[in-house]
Design an enzyme around this catalytic site. Structure first.
Site, PDB file in Angstrom:
ATOM      1  N   GLY A 358       4.390   5.238   3.063  1.00  8.86           N
ATOM      2  CA  GLY A 358       3.135   5.167   2.335  1.00  8.86           C
ATOM      3  C   GLY A 358       2.703   3.757   1.991  1.00  8.86           C
ATOM      4  O   GLY A 358       1.548   3.375   2.222  1.00  8.86           O
ATOM      5  N   GLY A 381       6.671  10.326   3.214  1.00  6.93           N
ATOM      6  CA  GLY A 381       7.956  11.006   3.055  1.00  6.93           C
ATOM      7  C   GLY A 381       8.392  11.711   4.332  1.00  6.93           C
ATOM      8  O   GLY A 381       9.558  11.660   4.722  1.00  6.93           O
TER       9      GLY A 381
HETATM   10  P1  ADP Z   1       7.186   2.670   1.871  1.00  6.66           P
HETATM   11  O1  ADP Z   1       6.289   3.500   0.981  1.00  6.66           O
HETATM   12  O2  ADP Z   1       6.408   1.906   2.889  1.00  6.66           O
HETATM   13  O3  ADP Z   1       8.295   3.466   2.458  1.00  6.66           O
HETATM   14  P2  ADP Z   1       8.776   1.805  -0.357  1.00  6.66           P
HETATM   15  O4  ADP Z   1       8.161   2.862  -1.206  1.00  6.66           O
HETATM   16  O5  ADP Z   1      10.183   1.966   0.036  1.00  6.66           O
HETATM   17  O6  ADP Z   1       7.868   1.560   0.944  1.00  6.66           O
HETATM   18  O7  ADP Z   1       8.690   0.407  -1.108  1.00  6.66           O
HETATM   19  C1  ADP Z   1       7.494  -0.159  -1.502  1.00  6.66           C
HETATM   20  C2  ADP Z   1       7.653  -0.980  -2.739  1.00  6.66           C
HETATM   21  O8  ADP Z   1       8.656  -1.953  -2.596  1.00  6.66           O
HETATM   22  C3  ADP Z   1       6.381  -1.724  -3.076  1.00  6.66           C
HETATM   23  O9  ADP Z   1       5.819  -1.190  -4.246  1.00  6.66           O
HETATM   24  C4  ADP Z   1       6.838  -3.164  -3.273  1.00  6.66           C
HETATM   25  O10 ADP Z   1       6.246  -3.794  -4.382  1.00  6.66           O
HETATM   26  C5  ADP Z   1       8.331  -3.019  -3.463  1.00  6.66           C
HETATM   27  N1  ADP Z   1       9.060  -4.247  -3.142  1.00  6.66           N
HETATM   28  C6  ADP Z   1       9.022  -4.945  -1.995  1.00  6.66           C
HETATM   29  N2  ADP Z   1       9.767  -6.062  -2.087  1.00  6.66           N
HETATM   30  C7  ADP Z   1      10.281  -6.097  -3.328  1.00  6.66           C
HETATM   31  C8  ADP Z   1      11.109  -7.030  -4.039  1.00  6.66           C
HETATM   32  N3  ADP Z   1      11.543  -8.135  -3.469  1.00  6.66           N
HETATM   33  N4  ADP Z   1      11.429  -6.728  -5.320  1.00  6.66           N
HETATM   34  C9  ADP Z   1      10.964  -5.605  -5.902  1.00  6.66           C
HETATM   35  N5  ADP Z   1      10.188  -4.686  -5.274  1.00  6.66           N
HETATM   36  C10 ADP Z   1       9.837  -4.929  -4.012  1.00  6.66           C
HETATM   37 MG    MG Z   2       6.549   4.184  -1.052  1.00  4.45          MG
END
Ligand code: ADP
Ligand code: MG
Length: 401
Positions: A358, A381
């Site tokens: 997402g 998800g």
């Molecule tokens: P996706 O939805 O693409 O699978 P995630 O939900 O796993 O991604 O992660 C997204 C979140 O990770 C974002 O809100 C982002 O701010 C956070 N994030 C990325 N890098 C860091 C970091 N270095 N420290 C804390 N949060 C982080």
């Molecule tokens: Mg996410």
């Protein structure tokens, strides 16, 4: 396992039939109730249009928000019916319920090629509990079933799984087919080298996907908040960065697995650190070997971007899940944006690029590069679970090809 798809049904299989189509119309609304992003509505159009052309009576079902088994007026699908009607260029018959006499009467009056939208299926508890009686009532107004709701395919709910007990054939719509084609075929039968870029906040949420992808990929790039758990496991100081202390051993194991499998395992070489978790924080770019005490890493640095770009250069397929930094704040969005541009360029050279997750999708959309990628998954998800090698109940329940 290969599943029967809408494309396998001929016009005579569906003409004049009442086809229950589970779509994912869970679109974002603003405070005034206007749809702010109709991506999910547009993604459902090919299946609907195909059925309309084949002369089916199309009965659409979707969830919307989390009404928790009660009628919540702000979670009615009325705005979706309006937008859908605009996009289709034809009227959409909006039902005020998803089961019962009113629905039965409206459907009985449908002509071939007409489209009806049922009310939010989550107004009933039976939806999320996958209650057989509720599934039976949903199925009662239809002859056959098409699941095109990829975003909820990882849930065994009445409208995604239960109804298949009562409707036959039960097939995948073109959106689900497309998602499977990209997310599954690319992992199982890729053009190589195949790379994965995994980011996001926590290792704990991505263990499964990293572990599974290590069996498939040639290279893996790690970014986001989870890198600090890997650094700490290597014995580096990470200041105030996000670390999951209980995952240090696991981080070591994953690196060891990569080595044993001959998978190139790349961690960033430099990071952007901040003195607080805020958009107006003071920042500096440092080597991962010299993260100062009291500072936290919130993005990958420019040297890491270069290292990643170089290593991605010869890749023929790339799967990206999870942003490289806290992209929601401008100061920490550069790493994510640079990777988005890199993948857009690679797509232009014939590389297959797939964005799942997402927040990663939101990041790519924010920089306006969504249409430059081979595939943008419509289910965060669901795409993660698929990449983890899990069986999605909404797909497993469909007829085998
Ligand atoms: P996706 O939805 O693409 O699978 P995630 O939900 O796993 O991604 O992660 C997204 C979140 O990770 C974002 O809100 C982002 O701010 C956070 N994030 C990325 N890098 C860091 C970091 N270095 N420290 C804390 N949060 C982080
Ligand atoms: Mg996410």
């Amino acid at each position: 396992m290969a599943k029967k798809a809408l494309a396998d049904l001929s016009a005579s299989d569906v003409s004049g039939k009442r086809v229950l189509v589970r779509a994912d119309f869970n679109v974002p609304l603003d405070d005034a109730g206007n749809i702010t992003d109709d991506t999910r509505i547009r993604a459902a159009l090919p299946t609907i249009q195909d059925l309309v052309e084949k002369g089916a009576k199309v009965i659409l079902a979707s969830h919307f928000g989390r009404p928790k088994g009660k009628v919540v007026d702000s979670m009615r699908l009325t705005p979706v019916a309006e937008r859908l009607s605009e996009k289709l260029g034809q009227a959409v018959i909006k039902c005020d319920d998803c089961i019962g006499d009113e629905v039965a009467a409206k459907i009985a009056g449908m002509d071939n090629g007409q489209v009806a939208l049922l009310e939010n299926v989550r107004f009933y508890d039976g939806e999320t509990s996958n209650d057989p009686e509720f599934a039976k009532q949903l199925a009662a107004n239809a002859d056959l079933y098409v699941n095109d709701a990829f975003g909820t395919a990882h849930r065994a709910h009445a409208s995604t799984a239960g109804v298949t007990e009562y409707l036959s054939p039960a097939v995948a719509g073109s959106l689900i087919e497309k998602e499977l084609k990209y997310l599954q075929s690319t992992v199982d039968n890729p053009q190589r080298p195949l790379a994965a870029i995994v980011g996001g906040s926590k290792v704990s949420s991505k263990i499964g996907v990293i572990d599974t992808l290590l069996d498939k990929v040639d290279k893996i790039f790690i970014g986001g908040g989870m890198i600090f758990t890997f650094y700490k496991a290597r014995g580096l100081s990470v200041g105030d960065s996000l670390v999951e202390e209980d995952k240090l051993a696991l981080a070591k194991e994953l690196e060891a697995k990569a080595k044993a499998k001959g998978v190139e395992f790349l961690l960033p070489t430099d990071v952007v650190v901040a003195d607080k978790f805020a958009a107006d924080a003071n920042t500096q770019t440092v080597s991962v070997e010299s993260i100062p005490d009291g500072w936290m890493g919130l993005d990958i640095g420019p040297d890491s971007v270069k290292v990643f770009q170089d290593a991605l250069g010869d890749c023929k397929s790339v799967i990206w899940n999870g942003p490289m930094g806290v992209f929601e704040m401008e100061k920490f969005a550069k790493g994510t944006e640079a990777i988005a541009h890199t993948l857009a360029d690679l797509t232009g050279t014939g590389c297959i690029t797939i964005i799942g997750g997402g927040d990663s999708v939101a990041a790519v959309e924010k920089v306006g590069l969504a249409d430059k990628m081979s595939h943008i998954s419509t289910g965060g998800g669901a795409s993660l679970e698929l990449l983890e090698g899990k069986t999605l109940p909404g797909i497993a329940a469909l007829d085998d090809a």
